[in-house]
Design an enzyme around this catalytic site. Structure first.
Site, PDB file in Angstrom:
ATOM      1  N   PHE A 194       0.862  -1.187   0.000  1.00 51.15           N
ATOM      2  CA  PHE A 194       0.000   0.000   0.000  1.00 51.15           C
ATOM      3  C   PHE A 194       0.894   1.231   0.000  1.00 51.15           C
ATOM      4  CE2 PHE A 194      -2.441   3.515   1.614  1.00 51.15           C
ATOM      5  CZ  PHE A 194      -3.642   3.373   0.934  1.00 51.15           C
ATOM      6  N   ASP A 214       9.418   2.929   1.435  1.00 53.47           N
ATOM      7  CA  ASP A 214       8.248   3.668   1.908  1.00 53.47           C
ATOM      8  C   ASP A 214       8.154   3.460   3.420  1.00 53.47           C
ATOM      9  OD1 ASP A 214       5.737   4.449   2.745  1.00 53.47           O
ATOM     10  OD2 ASP A 214       4.705   3.737   0.950  1.00 53.47           O
ATOM     11  N   LYS A 243       2.780  10.514   7.861  1.00 53.47           N
ATOM     12  CA  LYS A 243       2.118  10.077   9.096  1.00 53.47           C
ATOM     13  C   LYS A 243       2.692  10.713  10.375  1.00 53.47           C
ATOM     14  CE  LYS A 243      -0.122   5.879   7.460  1.00 53.47           C
ATOM     15  NZ  LYS A 243      -1.524   6.082   7.749  1.00 53.47           N
TER      16      LYS A 243
HETATM   17  N1  PLP Z   1       2.486   4.470   2.282  1.00 56.30           N
HETATM   18  C1  PLP Z   1       2.160   3.703   3.345  1.00 56.30           C
HETATM   19  C2  PLP Z   1       3.106   2.613   3.747  1.00 56.30           C
HETATM   20  C3  PLP Z   1       0.994   3.927   4.051  1.00 56.30           C
HETATM   21  O1  PLP Z   1       0.683   3.165   5.095  1.00 56.30           O
HETATM   22  C4  PLP Z   1       0.137   4.977   3.637  1.00 56.30           C
HETATM   23  C5  PLP Z   1      -1.140   5.234   4.331  1.00 56.30           C
HETATM   24  O2  PLP Z   1      -1.674   4.420   5.026  1.00 56.30           O
HETATM   25  C6  PLP Z   1       0.502   5.741   2.529  1.00 56.30           C
HETATM   26  C7  PLP Z   1       1.673   5.467   1.886  1.00 56.30           C
HETATM   27  C8  PLP Z   1      -0.377   6.859   2.051  1.00 56.30           C
HETATM   28  O3  PLP Z   1      -0.296   7.908   2.949  1.00 56.30           O
HETATM   29  P1  PLP Z   1      -1.431   9.045   2.961  1.00 56.30           P
HETATM   30  O4  PLP Z   1      -2.677   8.402   3.449  1.00 56.30           O
HETATM   31  O5  PLP Z   1      -0.884  10.089   3.894  1.00 56.30           O
HETATM   32  O6  PLP Z   1      -1.557   9.544   1.572  1.00 56.30           O
END
Ligand code: PLP
Length: 422
Positions: free
Chosen positions: A162, A247, A276
């Protein structure tokens, strides 16, 4: 009729809480107004929350909850942290926004701080965004710039990944239900099996622009990738001339008891994305590019944002990092995380506990996780179910052992309630 600036400012210059502007109502009243005014993409919100302090929040009907989700791994220092709050307020009262035609001391200081925390080598640089998906969107563009146009068309991500919901990040995200309604997505992304080093080695070749990895897959139920995999990914990408992009949107900023979850692997990636926990509740995202080569891939005019790196957002992040550092929070994450995982593993009906620090996933022996979440709310606990039998916890990093113990003690009854309702 026109007004002087002083007159216009004066009319709004009193100390009015936002709740006075928004108005008052019961939870049911607010939810009815929600459903007629907000898009249904999130379904029906579980509760209407009005106030928080530390690891506690209260809803519009006055009910108290222990927040074991922390806004999905966001509220690193808990709710309404006095130091973080005062730094944000004082920055806003000094200089709130300026656009990226200008810079500000907090933006520069935060970039330097992140490079230091990431132990980034000389030539490393930071790009600020407003969210995780935006940080990954920037990383996607970085990947596209790697190698001669068209020659490196492949971008590798993992099954279960994700990375966000905007089109580039969505192309990296694996879940079919999220992707299918929006095809065609930016091309060239292939998803390979999770944790399979041989599959990785077979997939990475000289047509590969980048490999995107989450050190622990959060949305997939808290699945750690492991240091061997990260090291193998570094080797394979280096050999092929591909970028390794980590990520750490969910795993970064102390979530695992270290600044970055990938630290133990002892590798230098080409880029890391963060969001986050970084702003402690204020929206901030960041792309860190490691070394001169990666950092020069995006040049002037090739990417941008109005809000990214604004003085208030970067002040919020500086304050959050300072609070984590000065209050021994990483150690708390390790201690309370271990206590929580041990306690959960001993609960009847829990079959597996995964994760590190205060990013924890555990599986139940029956498909009742969503009902456990409901039972948790009724009993005053906020938790999350990323799968039918999986519960995820990502509380504020300041959670105490006593608070963790309260949840462990309550869990058997929550599971029983969920099973009885089945
Ligand atoms: N990358 C990871 C690993 C995530 O857990 C999330 C959100 O849950 C995102 C990217 C996307 O972040 P955002 O919701 O701030 O766009």
């Amino acid at each position: 009729m026109s007004h002087s600036e002083a007159e216009l400012v004066e009319t709004s210059a009193n100390e009015t809480p936002a709740s006075e502007i928004a108005g008052q109502g019961s939870g049911a009243e607010w939810l009815s107004r929600y459903s007629s005014s907000l898009m249904g993409v999130f379904g029906t919100p579980q509760r209407v929350l009005v106030r928080g302090a530390g690891c506690l929040v209260w809803d519009a009907d006055g009910k108290e909850y222990l927040d074991l989700l922390g806004g999905i791994a966001v509220n690193a220092m808990g709710h309404a942290h006095p130091f973080v709050t005062s730094v944000i307020a004082s920055q806003l009262a000094t200089l709130g926004h300026v656009s990226n035609f200008f810079t500000s001391p907090t933006q520069i200081a935060l970039a330097e701080k992140l490079l230091a925390l990431a132990k980034a080598p000389a030539g490393s640089k930071v790009f600020f965004a407003n969210s995780g998906t935006e940080a990954n969107e920037a990383a996607f563009k970085l990947a596209r710039r790697n190698g001669e146009a068209g020659k490196r068309s492949k971008i590798i991500a993992l099954e279960g990944a994700f990375h966000g919901r905007t089109m580039g990040a969505l192309a990296l995200t694996a879940k079919e239900a999220y992707r299918a309604p929006f095809e065609p997505l930016p091309g060239g992304v292939v998803h390979i099996p999770f944790g399979d080093i041989d599959a990785l080695r077979a997939a990475v070749d000289d047509t590969t622009a980048a490999v995107f990895l989450e050190p622990i897959q959060g949305e997939a139920g808290v699945r750690p990738l492991g240091t061997d995999y990260l090291q193998a990914a570094r080797e394979a990408t280096t050999a092929a001339g591909a970028l390794l992009i980590l990520d750490e949107v969910q795993t970064g900023i102390g979530r695992t008891g270290k600044w970055l979850a990938s630290e133990d692997a002892g590798i230098v990636p080409d880029a890391i994305t963060l969001a986050k926990g970084l702003g402690g509740g204020f929206p901030v995202g960041a792309l860190i590019t490691f070394g001169e080569a990666a950092s020069s891939l995006l040049s002037a005019g090739q990417h941008g944002t109005t809000f990214g790196g604004n003085p208030v957002a970067t002040a919020a992040a500086l304050a959050t990092l300072h609070a984590i550092e000065s209050q021994g929070v990483l150690e708390n994450v390790r201690t309370v995380g271990a206590f929580l995982r041990d306690g959960l593993a001993a609960v009847d009906g829990v079959t597996e506990v995964r994760g590190e620090g205060l990013l924890i996933g555990f599986d139940l022996d029956t498909d009742v996780a969503p009902a456990v979440v409901q039972a948790g709310l009724d009993a005053g606990f906020i938790i999350n179910s990323p799968g039918p039998r999986t519960i995820r916890l990502a509380p504020p990093l300041i959670l105490s052992t006593e608070q963790a113990g309260r949840f462990i003690a309550a869990l058997p009854a929550l599971i029983q309630t969920a099973k009885d309702a089945k």
